[in-house]
Design a protein around this motif. Structure first.
Motif, PDB file in Angstrom:
ATOM      1  N   PHE A  67     -83.934  27.326 -67.059  1.00 31.23           N
ATOM      2  CA  PHE A  67     -84.517  28.842 -66.939  1.00 31.23           C
ATOM      3  C   PHE A  67     -84.210  29.827 -65.188  1.00 31.23           C
ATOM      4  CE2 PHE A  67     -87.716  32.200 -66.746  1.00 31.23           C
ATOM      5  CZ  PHE A  67     -87.955  32.758 -67.590  1.00 31.23           C
ATOM      6  N   PRO A  68     -84.286  31.032 -65.284  1.00 30.53           N
ATOM      7  CA  PRO A  68     -83.812  32.091 -65.823  1.00 30.53           C
ATOM      8  C   PRO A  68     -82.494  31.561 -66.558  1.00 30.53           C
ATOM      9  CG  PRO A  68     -84.256  32.771 -63.954  1.00 30.53           C
ATOM     10  CD  PRO A  68     -84.793  31.347 -64.066  1.00 30.53           C
ATOM     11  N   GLY A  69     -82.356  32.493 -68.128  1.00 29.28           N
ATOM     12  CA  GLY A  69     -81.140  32.713 -68.495  1.00 29.28           C
ATOM     13  C   GLY A  69     -79.801  33.746 -66.986  1.00 29.28           C
ATOM     14  N   ALA A  70     -78.252  32.398 -67.236  1.00 27.90           N
ATOM     15  CA  ALA A  70     -77.342  33.412 -66.748  1.00 27.90           C
ATOM     16  C   ALA A  70     -77.238  34.401 -66.735  1.00 27.90           C
ATOM     17  CB  ALA A  70     -76.500  32.398 -67.182  1.00 27.90           C
ATOM     18  N   GLU A  71     -78.170  34.869 -67.701  1.00 27.11           N
ATOM     19  CA  GLU A  71     -78.138  36.481 -67.451  1.00 27.11           C
ATOM     20  C   GLU A  71     -78.780  37.527 -66.473  1.00 27.11           C
ATOM     21  OE1 GLU A  71     -80.885  35.932 -70.744  1.00 27.11           O
ATOM     22  OE2 GLU A  71     -79.076  34.559 -69.508  1.00 27.11           O
ATOM     23  N   TYR A  72     -80.380  36.130 -65.680  1.00 23.91           N
ATOM     24  CA  TYR A  72     -80.926  37.037 -65.067  1.00 23.91           C
ATOM     25  C   TYR A  72     -80.715  36.140 -63.366  1.00 23.91           C
ATOM     26  CZ  TYR A  72     -83.472  38.423 -68.731  1.00 23.91           C
ATOM     27  OH  TYR A  72     -83.701  38.899 -70.082  1.00 23.91           O
ATOM     28  N   ASN A  73     -79.469  35.677 -62.977  1.00 29.11           N
ATOM     29  CA  ASN A  73     -79.335  34.654 -61.709  1.00 29.11           C
ATOM     30  C   ASN A  73     -78.738  36.134 -61.506  1.00 29.11           C
ATOM     31  OD1 ASN A  73     -79.884  32.111 -62.711  1.00 29.11           O
ATOM     32  ND2 ASN A  73     -78.069  31.543 -63.514  1.00 29.11           N
ATOM     33  N   THR A  74     -78.377  36.282 -59.981  1.00 30.64           N
ATOM     34  CA  THR A  74     -78.386  37.090 -59.113  1.00 30.64           C
ATOM     35  C   THR A  74     -76.780  36.979 -58.852  1.00 30.64           C
ATOM     36  OG1 THR A  74     -79.483  36.412 -56.688  1.00 30.64           O
ATOM     37  CG2 THR A  74     -80.750  37.990 -58.652  1.00 30.64           C
ATOM     38  N   HIS A  75     -76.525  35.963 -58.808  1.00 35.02           N
ATOM     39  CA  HIS A  75     -75.065  35.513 -58.372  1.00 35.02           C
ATOM     40  C   HIS A  75     -74.059  35.515 -59.295  1.00 35.02           C
ATOM     41  CE1 HIS A  75     -76.324  31.784 -59.613  1.00 35.02           C
ATOM     42  NE2 HIS A  75     -74.532  31.773 -59.952  1.00 35.02           N
ATOM     43  N   THR A  76     -74.517  35.946 -60.584  1.00 34.15           N
ATOM     44  CA  THR A  76     -73.181  36.880 -60.825  1.00 34.15           C
ATOM     45  C   THR A  76     -73.109  38.008 -61.563  1.00 34.15           C
ATOM     46  OG1 THR A  76     -75.099  36.211 -63.257  1.00 34.15           O
ATOM     47  CG2 THR A  76     -74.362  34.309 -62.509  1.00 34.15           C
ATOM     48  N   PRO A 117     -68.338  44.381 -55.608  1.00 33.84           N
ATOM     49  CA  PRO A 117     -68.298  44.344 -54.349  1.00 33.84           C
ATOM     50  C   PRO A 117     -69.117  45.465 -53.796  1.00 33.84           C
ATOM     51  CG  PRO A 117     -65.715  44.068 -55.865  1.00 33.84           C
ATOM     52  CD  PRO A 117     -66.592  44.234 -56.334  1.00 33.84           C
ATOM     53  N   GLN A 118     -69.757  46.845 -55.103  1.00 36.34           N
ATOM     54  CA  GLN A 118     -70.573  47.517 -54.738  1.00 36.34           C
ATOM     55  C   GLN A 118     -72.137  47.171 -54.664  1.00 36.34           C
ATOM     56  OE1 GLN A 118     -69.295  48.004 -57.567  1.00 36.34           O
ATOM     57  NE2 GLN A 118     -66.960  49.403 -56.073  1.00 36.34           N
ATOM     58  N   THR A 119     -72.076  45.763 -54.289  1.00 33.26           N
ATOM     59  CA  THR A 119     -73.279  45.150 -53.844  1.00 33.26           C
ATOM     60  C   THR A 119     -74.055  45.182 -52.432  1.00 33.26           C
ATOM     61  OG1 THR A 119     -73.131  43.095 -55.628  1.00 33.26           O
ATOM     62  CG2 THR A 119     -74.969  43.092 -53.550  1.00 33.26           C
ATOM     63  N   ALA A 120     -74.889  45.636 -52.700  1.00 33.03           N
ATOM     64  CA  ALA A 120     -75.519  45.819 -50.792  1.00 33.03           C
ATOM     65  C   ALA A 120     -74.971  45.173 -49.691  1.00 33.03           C
ATOM     66  CB  ALA A 120     -77.323  46.494 -50.751  1.00 33.03           C
ATOM     67  N   PRO A 121     -75.399  44.907 -48.790  1.00 32.79           N
ATOM     68  CA  PRO A 121     -75.195  43.747 -47.889  1.00 32.79           C
ATOM     69  C   PRO A 121     -75.622  43.137 -47.671  1.00 32.79           C
ATOM     70  CG  PRO A 121     -73.746  45.932 -46.936  1.00 32.79           C
ATOM     71  CD  PRO A 121     -74.906  46.456 -48.305  1.00 32.79           C
ATOM     72  N   GLU A 149     -79.208  25.465 -52.895  1.00 33.57           N
ATOM     73  CA  GLU A 149     -77.659  24.557 -53.817  1.00 33.57           C
ATOM     74  C   GLU A 149     -77.852  25.985 -55.027  1.00 33.57           C
ATOM     75  OE1 GLU A 149     -79.383  22.919 -52.529  1.00 33.57           O
ATOM     76  OE2 GLU A 149     -78.687  22.004 -50.742  1.00 33.57           O
ATOM     77  N   THR A 150     -78.960  25.820 -55.163  1.00 37.70           N
ATOM     78  CA  THR A 150     -79.305  26.250 -56.692  1.00 37.70           C
ATOM     79  C   THR A 150     -79.460  28.225 -56.370  1.00 37.70           C
ATOM     80  OG1 THR A 150     -81.694  26.102 -57.016  1.00 37.70           O
ATOM     81  CG2 THR A 150     -79.870  24.992 -57.520  1.00 37.70           C
ATOM     82  N   ASN A 151     -79.756  28.900 -55.577  1.00 40.66           N
ATOM     83  CA  ASN A 151     -80.378  30.271 -55.409  1.00 40.66           C
ATOM     84  C   ASN A 151     -79.151  30.762 -53.816  1.00 40.66           C
ATOM     85  OD1 ASN A 151     -81.600  32.410 -54.127  1.00 40.66           O
ATOM     86  ND2 ASN A 151     -83.719  31.705 -55.445  1.00 40.66           N
ATOM     87  N   ALA A 203     -71.123  34.444 -53.385  1.00 40.10           N
ATOM     88  CA  ALA A 203     -70.638  35.528 -54.625  1.00 40.10           C
ATOM     89  C   ALA A 203     -70.706  36.874 -53.393  1.00 40.10           C
ATOM     90  CB  ALA A 203     -71.206  35.687 -55.523  1.00 40.10           C
ATOM     91  N   CYS A 204     -71.002  37.153 -52.826  1.00 43.38           N
ATOM     92  CA  CYS A 204     -70.969  37.988 -51.815  1.00 43.38           C
ATOM     93  C   CYS A 204     -69.955  38.166 -51.065  1.00 43.38           C
ATOM     94  CB  CYS A 204     -72.277  38.538 -50.810  1.00 43.38           C
ATOM     95  SG  CYS A 204     -73.564  38.874 -51.861  1.00 43.38           S
ATOM     96  N   VAL A 205     -69.384  36.662 -50.264  1.00 48.72           N
ATOM     97  CA  VAL A 205     -68.297  36.591 -49.617  1.00 48.72           C
ATOM     98  C   VAL A 205     -66.806  36.589 -50.237  1.00 48.72           C
ATOM     99  CG1 VAL A 205     -66.656  34.773 -48.590  1.00 48.72           C
ATOM    100  CG2 VAL A 205     -69.181  34.991 -48.258  1.00 48.72           C
ATOM    101  N   ARG A 206     -66.645  36.564 -51.945  1.00 46.72           N
ATOM    102  CA  ARG A 206     -66.231  35.989 -52.790  1.00 46.72           C
ATOM    103  C   ARG A 206     -65.599  38.210 -52.610  1.00 46.72           C
ATOM    104  NH1 ARG A 206     -68.254  33.217 -55.985  1.00 46.72           N
ATOM    105  NH2 ARG A 206     -68.561  33.718 -57.124  1.00 46.72           N
ATOM    106  N   HIS A 207     -66.922  38.707 -53.506  1.00 45.82           N
ATOM    107  CA  HIS A 207     -66.325  40.076 -53.706  1.00 45.82           C
ATOM    108  C   HIS A 207     -66.325  40.986 -52.048  1.00 45.82           C
ATOM    109  CE1 HIS A 207     -66.791  39.796 -57.824  1.00 45.82           C
ATOM    110  NE2 HIS A 207     -68.313  38.906 -57.644  1.00 45.82           N
ATOM    111  N   GLY A 208     -66.579  40.870 -50.907  1.00 42.53           N
ATOM    112  CA  GLY A 208     -66.503  41.411 -50.213  1.00 42.53           C
ATOM    113  C   GLY A 208     -67.002  42.159 -49.406  1.00 42.53           C
ATOM    114  N   VAL A 209     -68.680  41.387 -50.081  1.00 41.88           N
ATOM    115  CA  VAL A 209     -69.781  42.063 -50.012  1.00 41.88           C
ATOM    116  C   VAL A 209     -70.385  41.540 -48.038  1.00 41.88           C
ATOM    117  CG1 VAL A 209     -72.389  42.615 -50.519  1.00 41.88           C
ATOM    118  CG2 VAL A 209     -70.673  42.553 -51.672  1.00 41.88           C
ATOM    119  N   PRO A 210     -70.433  41.974 -46.886  1.00 37.84           N
ATOM    120  CA  PRO A 210     -70.595  42.138 -46.174  1.00 37.84           C
ATOM    121  C   PRO A 210     -72.247  40.434 -45.944  1.00 37.84           C
ATOM    122  CG  PRO A 210     -70.376  44.208 -45.548  1.00 37.84           C
ATOM    123  CD  PRO A 210     -70.576  43.723 -47.236  1.00 37.84           C
ATOM    124  N   ALA A 211     -71.668  40.121 -45.235  1.00 35.90           N
ATOM    125  CA  ALA A 211     -73.303  38.526 -45.867  1.00 35.90           C
ATOM    126  C   ALA A 211     -73.698  37.900 -44.786  1.00 35.90           C
ATOM    127  CB  ALA A 211     -73.604  38.176 -47.518  1.00 35.90           C
TER     128      ALA A 211
END
Length: 102
Positions: A13-22, A26-30, A45-47, A54-62
């Motif tokens: 909990f929260p379920g996968a649908e609420y995990n922000t990294h999912t 590419p349109q996610t804010a830096p 490790e979990t947050n 995920a940001c790095v994978r999608h080319g989002v500045p982080a």
């Protein structure tokens, strides 16, 4: 995790649908992400790390800052505020200026 906290990621909990990294795309804010090594609520490790990855994978500045800053809600500590100010300047989102420390 403290006894009073109502859930943990390990409990599903929260379920996968609420995990922000999912939800990163590419349109996610830096993102400037900070976590304390002593945080027992939102662990690296979990947050923070899955979101950063995920940001790095999608080319989002982080930027991810992991430091010893005490427990959850570590406040305005230079361990993260100074790297944040530098990151904002490096990306052209803040004017050049002195460090947060005086």
């Amino acid at each position: 995790t403290p006894d009073w906290y109502p859930w943990t990621a390990a409990q599903g909990f929260p379920g996968a649908e609420y995990n922000t990294h999912t939800h990163v795309n590419p349109q996610t804010a830096p993102a400037f992400i900070t976590v304390s090594t002593e945080d027992d609520v939102c662990a690296l490790e979990t947050n923070a790390k899955p979101y950063y990855d995920a940001c790095v994978r999608h080319g989002v500045p982080a930027k991810l800052v992991v430091a010893s800053m005490g427990g959850h809600g570590h406040g305005m500590k230079p361990e993260w505020t100074e790297p944040c100010a530098a990151w904002l300047r490096e990306n052209g989102w803040a004017l050049p200026g002195p460090s947060a420390r005086h």
